[in-house]
Design a protein around this motif. Sequence first.
Motif, short mmCIF file in Angstrom:
data_model
loop_
_atom_site.label_atom_id
_atom_site.label_comp_id
_atom_site.label_asym_id
_atom_site.label_seq_id
_atom_site.Cartn_x
_atom_site.Cartn_y
_atom_site.Cartn_z
N PHE A 110 -4.90 -28.72 -25.70
CA PHE A 110 -6.35 -28.70 -25.44
C PHE A 110 -7.11 -28.22 -26.66
CE2 PHE A 110 -9.97 -25.98 -24.04
CZ PHE A 110 -10.78 -26.96 -23.49
N LYS A 112 -10.66 -26.89 -28.09
CA LYS A 112 -11.80 -26.15 -27.55
C LYS A 112 -13.15 -26.78 -27.90
CE LYS A 112 -13.82 -21.47 -27.80
NZ LYS A 112 -13.59 -20.10 -28.31
N ALA A 117 -8.19 -33.12 -24.27
CA ALA A 117 -6.82 -32.66 -24.03
C ALA A 117 -5.89 -33.86 -23.95
CB ALA A 117 -6.74 -31.85 -22.74
N SER A 164 -7.83 -24.10 -18.84
CA SER A 164 -8.29 -24.49 -20.17
C SER A 164 -9.76 -24.12 -20.39
CB SER A 164 -8.11 -26.00 -20.38
OG SER A 164 -6.74 -26.36 -20.33
#
Length: 358
Positions: A110, A112, A117, A164
Amino acid sequence: MKKIYLFFTTSLILLLLTSSPAMAADFGTAWTPRMEAADTALKNAMQTLAVTPGTPGFMVLTNAGYGQADGASTEPFLDVIAMATGRTPGTRTLLLVNTSCAEPLWFSVFRKDNMAAVFVKLDRDGFESQRLNLAPESLFQPEGWTEAGKGLIGNRLFSVASISLAWAEDAPWPMLKGAELHDHFCPGLNAGFIAKAYLDRNLPLGPGDAYVFVGAPPICAMDALQSAFGATMGKHGAYSMLVPDKAAKLADGGAAPVLIAMRVNKQKDVCDGVFLGFDWAKSESFTGVTSADRSPSGGKSNPLFYISRVKMSWKLAQMDMNDKLICIKDLGRFDGPSALAAKVASAGADPYAAALTK
């Protein structure tokens, strides 16, 4: 001079360990073809996301160490992840989701900044992958959630998305550890950590003290407390029982009882307890999520069921704990000898009454 030599020797060993799977195998578990394939799959996922081991702001979520590959346990794949991606628990970039040991091995890489992802899962034919858009503006739309869930990730979308997004908001490490145990982030888990903050300030542990928790009714908050305090059922630190009618009589305004927390010191023979309530309406007002959102028609078959929970957890992760603490309410106190904790924990019919009739 010896310190300098030791430094360079250690650095050389680390370089050799991380430079190639073949050389790393000499220092640990021999790499199997499946591990080589995992290494390739992870590197392909990183290439898809345009990240390298030196890129900041990305993480790996996995059930390695819990799930299985080819009928075997998967702890060696943790080394594969570390070497391929540079992600580690110590840098808060490698999180291990506690799944059933029967669940196939999977990874999620993943990023940010753009919320992209790649989900990778092992099946009979090897590792398959799916690219995901976890950006809230897309994911929090029923069509966006449904489309993502149609792919390889399936019902693991709830786990991957909730953890996530909370990680992206810099959720504290203890909360991430709780999400690992619980296998997702949800409002109930958040309630547990808000309760922890309340206890830290209002019923703190001292020398020789330990908590005993009773979830009545049982909710996700119990996993947060078990994770934070090591208060597990096997160590007689946590109990749960379904007594909603009994608990309702203690409700105060919008705060419904969620648990009984007891601070026990066997050496001093004392037990101090508190009934804690959680005001769901206040937490919903913070996040823009309503009770109707959390209980949509169709239940879990409706994407809004999961969207509301992920959205609420994501919003709560952005808030300061001091602001969230107003959701917790002290609904009553009690005290007695240390044996009172066992009495309350074993009172399946009504632990609240047992606490008050010491």
